[in-house]
Design a protein around this motif. Sequence first.
Motif, mmCIF file in Angstrom:
data_model
loop_
_atom_site.group_PDB
_atom_site.id
_atom_site.type_symbol
_atom_site.label_atom_id
_atom_site.label_comp_id
_atom_site.label_asym_id
_atom_site.label_seq_id
_atom_site.Cartn_x
_atom_site.Cartn_y
_atom_site.Cartn_z
ATOM 1 N N VAL A 37 0.998 -1.409 -0.109
ATOM 2 C CA VAL A 37 0.015 0.110 -0.106
ATOM 3 C C VAL A 37 0.959 1.213 0.152
ATOM 4 O O VAL A 37 0.565 2.164 -0.739
ATOM 5 C CB VAL A 37 -0.961 -0.133 1.266
ATOM 6 C CG1 VAL A 37 -1.820 1.401 1.478
ATOM 7 C CG2 VAL A 37 -2.148 -1.133 1.033
ATOM 8 N N ALA A 38 2.040 1.251 0.846
ATOM 9 C CA ALA A 38 2.937 2.563 0.765
ATOM 10 C C ALA A 38 3.455 2.524 -0.591
ATOM 11 O O ALA A 38 3.619 3.654 -0.968
ATOM 12 C CB ALA A 38 3.797 2.212 2.063
ATOM 13 N N VAL A 40 2.363 1.488 -3.604
ATOM 14 C CA VAL A 40 1.337 2.382 -4.420
ATOM 15 C C VAL A 40 1.179 3.700 -4.110
ATOM 16 O O VAL A 40 1.169 4.608 -5.139
ATOM 17 C CB VAL A 40 -0.015 1.459 -4.321
ATOM 18 C CG1 VAL A 40 -1.198 2.099 -5.158
ATOM 19 C CG2 VAL A 40 0.412 -0.054 -4.907
ATOM 20 N N ALA A 41 1.283 4.148 -2.942
ATOM 21 C CA ALA A 41 1.056 5.710 -2.611
ATOM 22 C C ALA A 41 2.239 6.401 -3.156
ATOM 23 O O ALA A 41 1.999 7.282 -3.797
ATOM 24 C CB ALA A 41 0.982 5.955 -1.296
ATOM 25 N N MET A 42 3.533 5.688 -3.055
ATOM 26 C CA MET A 42 4.721 6.232 -3.477
ATOM 27 C C MET A 42 4.812 6.407 -5.036
ATOM 28 O O MET A 42 5.983 7.000 -5.740
ATOM 29 C CB MET A 42 5.963 5.526 -2.780
ATOM 30 C CG MET A 42 6.120 5.918 -1.477
ATOM 31 S SD MET A 42 7.575 5.318 -0.832
ATOM 32 C CE MET A 42 7.102 4.136 -0.325
ATOM 33 N N VAL A 44 2.536 7.918 -6.806
ATOM 34 C CA VAL A 44 2.274 9.321 -7.010
ATOM 35 C C VAL A 44 2.755 10.321 -6.146
ATOM 36 O O VAL A 44 2.993 11.482 -6.335
ATOM 37 C CB VAL A 44 0.466 9.433 -7.071
ATOM 38 C CG1 VAL A 44 0.117 8.719 -8.133
ATOM 39 C CG2 VAL A 44 0.103 9.023 -5.586
ATOM 40 N N LEU A 45 3.323 9.862 -4.938
ATOM 41 C CA LEU A 45 3.971 10.666 -4.017
ATOM 42 C C LEU A 45 5.580 10.629 -4.165
ATOM 43 O O LEU A 45 6.122 9.226 -4.982
ATOM 44 C CB LEU A 45 3.571 10.376 -2.532
ATOM 45 C CG LEU A 45 2.087 10.565 -2.510
ATOM 46 C CD1 LEU A 45 1.915 9.915 -1.027
ATOM 47 C CD2 LEU A 45 1.754 12.113 -2.409
ATOM 48 N N GLY A 49 8.412 4.153 -4.926
ATOM 49 C CA GLY A 49 7.346 2.932 -4.992
ATOM 50 C C GLY A 49 7.463 1.731 -5.378
ATOM 51 O O GLY A 49 7.151 0.656 -4.722
#
Length: 93
Positions: A37-38, A40-42, A44-45, A49
């Motif tokens: 999950v982290a 996947v967030a990374m 776009v952040l 990722g």
Amino acid sequence: MDRSETQAGTALEKRRRAPVRLLRKVAVAFAGSALIVAGVAMLVLPGPGVVAILAGLGLLGTEFPTARRISHGANGYIRAAWQAVRRRLGRAD
């Protein structure tokens, strides 16, 4: 020692370790899922990722065969893509 005594001891040992195995499996599932999950967030952040996703899959692969197969497949795909990028940039191994 009789064979039935050995089997009884083994069965008793398995029953005694069952809660520890279950706790480990739950902890690995939670930590691996959190890494994915982290990751996947990374995507776009800011952050690594793809590395986090692969780490999560690798961690899940220690307990779950399906995650191990996905991890090996993704790892091979990413290595091939990286080699293609290196060839395109003119840098051979």
